[in-house]
Design an enzyme around this catalytic site. Structure first.
Site, mmCIF file in Angstrom:
data_model
loop_
_atom_site.group_PDB
_atom_site.id
_atom_site.type_symbol
_atom_site.label_atom_id
_atom_site.label_comp_id
_atom_site.label_asym_id
_atom_site.label_seq_id
_atom_site.Cartn_x
_atom_site.Cartn_y
_atom_site.Cartn_z
ATOM 1 N N HIS A 72 0.852 -1.191 0.000
ATOM 2 C CA HIS A 72 0.000 0.000 0.000
ATOM 3 C C HIS A 72 0.889 1.243 0.000
ATOM 4 O O HIS A 72 2.033 1.207 0.458
ATOM 5 C CB HIS A 72 -0.903 0.009 1.230
ATOM 6 C CG HIS A 72 -1.927 -1.075 1.236
ATOM 7 N ND1 HIS A 72 -3.036 -1.028 2.045
ATOM 8 C CD2 HIS A 72 -2.026 -2.240 0.535
ATOM 9 C CE1 HIS A 72 -3.774 -2.111 1.845
ATOM 10 N NE2 HIS A 72 -3.170 -2.867 0.934
ATOM 11 N N GLU A 74 0.931 4.029 1.760
ATOM 12 C CA GLU A 74 1.422 4.498 3.060
ATOM 13 C C GLU A 74 2.516 3.582 3.600
ATOM 14 O O GLU A 74 3.536 4.047 4.115
ATOM 15 C CB GLU A 74 0.270 4.570 4.078
ATOM 16 C CG GLU A 74 -0.856 5.479 3.670
ATOM 17 C CD GLU A 74 -1.974 4.770 2.909
ATOM 18 O OE1 GLU A 74 -3.103 5.279 2.917
ATOM 19 O OE2 GLU A 74 -1.721 3.708 2.300
#
Length: 176
Positions: A72, A74
């Site tokens: 992902h 982040e």
């Protein structure tokens, strides 16, 4: 006799107005979300900025490219910090800008990194509308705020913000 309660309608959070600096870096994260989509990934981007305004990391979701379900935006950005030699105190003053509300896993990575502030675009409730009912696109129904509130250190959370801009990358992206 029907004893079931009527289904609840989720409360959709109101859009948050941002200061110029936050808007500038959140827009950079949104640009990364479009880059992710163009590369065949889900449309998510993230940027981490120090308290002094230095961009420390920029990343996008690369799960389709790599096959890594933890890729992902982040989490990828937080991983980039490992080579920077930054102290936990320095990261406490940093802000992570995410094109979308961080999921449970990403909120955990933010917590463990000691990043002290998060600003995000589209919220999880609105994002779920795009994801639809396909099982492989569902997420844990837990807000990043729940994770941050359980933290021993303060993690300020701002969002949703710049909704029209953050939503644009998701239009049509979740049908396949």
């Amino acid at each position: 006799m029907n004893t079931q309660l009527p289904p609840t309608v989720p409360t959709v959070p109101a859009e948050t107005a941002l200061e110029e600096r936050d808007g500038r870096y959140l827009r950079k994260a949104i640009v990364w979300s479009h880059a992710a989509r163009r590369r065949g990934n889900r449309p998510f981007g993230a940027v981490i900025v120090s308290a002094e305004g230095e961009v420390l990391a920029e990343a996008y979701c690369n799960t389709a490219e790599t096959g890594d379900v933890t890729g992902h935006a982040e989490t990828n950005a937080v991983r980039m910090l490992a080579n920077r030699g930054l102290s936990r105190d320095a990261l406490a003053g940093a802000t992570l800008y995410s094109s979308a509300e961080p999921c449970l896993m990403c909120a955990g990575a933010i917590f463990w990194s000691n990043i002290g502030r998060v600003v995000f675009g589209i919220d999880a409730e609105r994002l779920r509308v795009f994801r639809g009912e396909r099982a492989e696109q569902r997420d844990a129904v837990l807000s990043c705020r729940d994770v941050f509130e359980a933290s021993a250190h303060l993690i300020e959370c701002i969002g949703p913000a710049l909704l029209d801009e953050a939503i644009a990358a998701h239009v049509g992206a979740w049908s396949t």
